[in-house]
Structures are given as structure tokens and as C-alpha cells.
Write an enzyme that holds these catalytic residues in place. Structure first.
Site, mmCIF file in Angstrom:
data_model
loop_
_atom_site.group_PDB
_atom_site.id
_atom_site.type_symbol
_atom_site.label_atom_id
_atom_site.label_comp_id
_atom_site.label_asym_id
_atom_site.label_seq_id
_atom_site.Cartn_x
_atom_site.Cartn_y
_atom_site.Cartn_z
ATOM 1 N N ASP A 1 39.982 -9.919 16.962
ATOM 2 C CA ASP A 1 39.659 -9.877 17.029
ATOM 3 C C ASP A 1 38.990 -10.349 18.891
ATOM 4 O O ASP A 1 38.345 -11.706 18.490
ATOM 5 C CB ASP A 1 38.025 -9.439 16.785
ATOM 6 N N ILE A 2 38.698 -10.036 19.824
ATOM 7 C CA ILE A 2 38.560 -10.663 21.812
ATOM 8 C C ILE A 2 36.826 -11.220 20.891
ATOM 9 O O ILE A 2 36.255 -12.042 21.798
ATOM 10 C CB ILE A 2 38.107 -9.751 22.568
ATOM 11 N N ASN B 1 33.620 0.221 10.031
ATOM 12 C CA ASN B 1 32.711 1.009 10.879
ATOM 13 C C ASN B 1 33.236 2.170 11.327
ATOM 14 O O ASN B 1 34.472 3.103 12.131
ATOM 15 C CB ASN B 1 32.848 0.339 12.140
ATOM 16 N N GLN C 1 30.654 2.235 15.344
ATOM 17 C CA GLN C 1 32.095 2.287 14.883
ATOM 18 C C GLN C 1 31.871 2.325 17.216
ATOM 19 O O GLN C 1 31.673 3.478 17.898
ATOM 20 C CB GLN C 1 33.105 3.358 15.010
ATOM 21 N N HIS D 1 41.183 1.520 12.725
ATOM 22 C CA HIS D 1 40.622 -0.031 12.427
ATOM 23 C C HIS D 1 40.388 -0.711 10.972
ATOM 24 O O HIS D 1 38.925 -0.034 11.412
ATOM 25 C CB HIS D 1 40.251 -1.167 13.561
ATOM 26 N N LEU D 2 40.390 -1.841 11.032
ATOM 27 C CA LEU D 2 40.323 -2.472 10.143
ATOM 28 C C LEU D 2 39.572 -4.269 10.005
ATOM 29 O O LEU D 2 40.388 -4.358 10.330
ATOM 30 C CB LEU D 2 40.615 -2.463 8.372
ATOM 31 N N HIS D 3 38.659 -4.191 9.624
ATOM 32 C CA HIS D 3 38.109 -5.745 10.335
ATOM 33 C C HIS D 3 38.152 -6.566 9.153
ATOM 34 O O HIS D 3 37.727 -5.806 8.033
ATOM 35 C CB HIS D 3 37.080 -5.441 10.424
HETATM 36 P P1 5GP Z 1 33.979 -1.962 15.551
HETATM 37 O O1 5GP Z 1 33.305 -1.644 16.828
HETATM 38 O O2 5GP Z 1 34.934 -0.120 16.690
HETATM 39 O O3 5GP Z 1 34.206 -1.196 14.736
HETATM 40 O O4 5GP Z 1 35.504 -2.804 16.549
HETATM 41 C C1 5GP Z 1 35.382 -2.437 17.385
HETATM 42 C C2 5GP Z 1 36.262 -4.041 17.590
HETATM 43 O O5 5GP Z 1 36.914 -4.174 19.041
HETATM 44 C C3 5GP Z 1 35.254 -4.983 18.105
HETATM 45 O O6 5GP Z 1 34.892 -6.000 17.255
HETATM 46 C C4 5GP Z 1 35.686 -5.688 19.225
HETATM 47 O O7 5GP Z 1 35.067 -6.882 19.853
HETATM 48 C C5 5GP Z 1 37.118 -5.271 19.121
HETATM 49 N N1 5GP Z 1 37.805 -5.006 20.365
HETATM 50 C C6 5GP Z 1 37.030 -4.541 21.968
HETATM 51 N N2 5GP Z 1 38.268 -4.410 22.858
HETATM 52 C C7 5GP Z 1 38.994 -5.210 22.248
HETATM 53 C C8 5GP Z 1 40.291 -6.112 23.242
HETATM 54 O O8 5GP Z 1 40.916 -5.369 24.274
HETATM 55 N N3 5GP Z 1 40.510 -6.971 22.918
HETATM 56 C C9 5GP Z 1 40.808 -7.619 21.314
HETATM 57 N N4 5GP Z 1 41.425 -8.532 20.139
HETATM 58 N N5 5GP Z 1 39.555 -6.783 20.180
HETATM 59 C C10 5GP Z 1 38.612 -5.473 21.536
#
Ligand code: 5GP
Ligand code: ZN
Length: 114
Positions: free
Chosen positions: A30-31, A87, A94, A100-102
Site C-alpha cells: 500500500d502506498i 472495506n 472504500q 481489494h483485500l488489505h
Molecule cells: P480502500 O480505502 O478503498 O479500502 O483502500 C484503498 C487503498 O489503496 C488505500 O489504503 C490507499 O492507500 C491505497 N492506494 C491508493 N492509491 C494507491 C496507489 O497508487 N498505489 C498503491 N500501492 N496504493 C494505493
């Protein structure tokens, strides 16, 4: 979907720090990590969330969970434990609407989640 961030990572148009992959899914760091170990497991095919993966491509959902287990092993958190989070929807925070799975680990996790 060319306007989807994670589809662009699958296509190689946006770089990612890949941890592991299989024929159906890719795992990358994750970034903006919220734990010492924080990767995302995504299906190569576009689905908005995990439930949609389960409906449209259940085998891919299994391969995502298998890959999450590989990530935990690679990251050295399989034994101590880790958290898988999906999420789903805006109220659950989300932000990227490609399933996606964290995979979170490397510290003790609080419960209940925030
Ligand atoms: P969500 O909030 O949808 O459950 O998780 C999305 C995740 O994607 C977040 O934890 C966010 O930091 C990650 N993310 C967003 N943009 C990028 C990206 O360009 N590269 C990577 N590696 N992770 C990203
Ligand atoms: Zn997508």
C-alpha cells in the site's frame, strides 16, 4: 477499465511494489501504509468489491485469499497473525472501487475497528 487506478496497476501503467502474484490476483504494498506490513491483494479482472468477485468469479476470490496467505508468509507475519480487511462501500471507507483485500500486520490490532 482504463479510468480505474488498480486496473492501471494490473496493466503495468502505474508502478507498484509487487509482493506476490498468481494467475488471478496481484499483491503489492500500500502506498500509504497504516501498519508496519500493509499490502493490497487485487483481482486482475475489474470488480467493484469482494462480493462482486464472489458472484462473478468465485475461483478468483479463492485465489485472492490464497495470495493473501502468501503475502503473510513473505512478510513474516503468518505465525504472529494479521488482519484481512475488505472495506466495502463509502461508509466503510472504500476509496478505490476495484476489489481489494488489505493484508495488515506487524503490530497488535485494535478491536473493534474504527
Ligand atoms: P480502500 O480505502 O478503498 O479500502 O483502500 C484503498 C487503498 O489503496 C488505500 O489504503 C490507499 O492507500 C491505497 N492506494 C491508493 N492509491 C494507491 C496507489 O497508487 N498505489 C498503491 N500501492 N496504493 C494505493
Ligand atoms: Zn479496476
Amino acid at each position: 477499465m482504463s479510468d480505474c487506478l488498480f486496473c492501471r496497476i494490473v496493466a503495468g501503467e502505474i508502478p507498484a511494489d509487487v509482493v506476490a502474484e498468481n494467475e488471478a490476483a496481484i499483491a503489492f504494498r500500500d502506498i500509504t501504509p497504516v501498519a508496519p506490513k500493509h499490502s493490497l491483494v487485487i483481482p486482475r479482472a475489474h470488480h467493484a468489491n469482494l462480493v462482486e468477485v464472489a458472484a462473478a468469479a468465485p475461483d478468483d476470490l479463492v485465489k485472492m485469499v490464497q495470495l493473501a496467505g502468501e503475502v503473510a508468509a513473505v512478510e513474516g507475519i503468518a505465525e504472529e497473525g494479521y488482519r484481512l480487511v475488505a472495506n466495502t462501500g463509502a461508509a466503510a471507507h472504500q476509496t478505490v472501487f476495484h476489489a481489494h483485500l488489505h493484508v495488515l500486520g506487524g503490530r497488535s490490532m485494535g478491536w473493534p475497528p474504527g
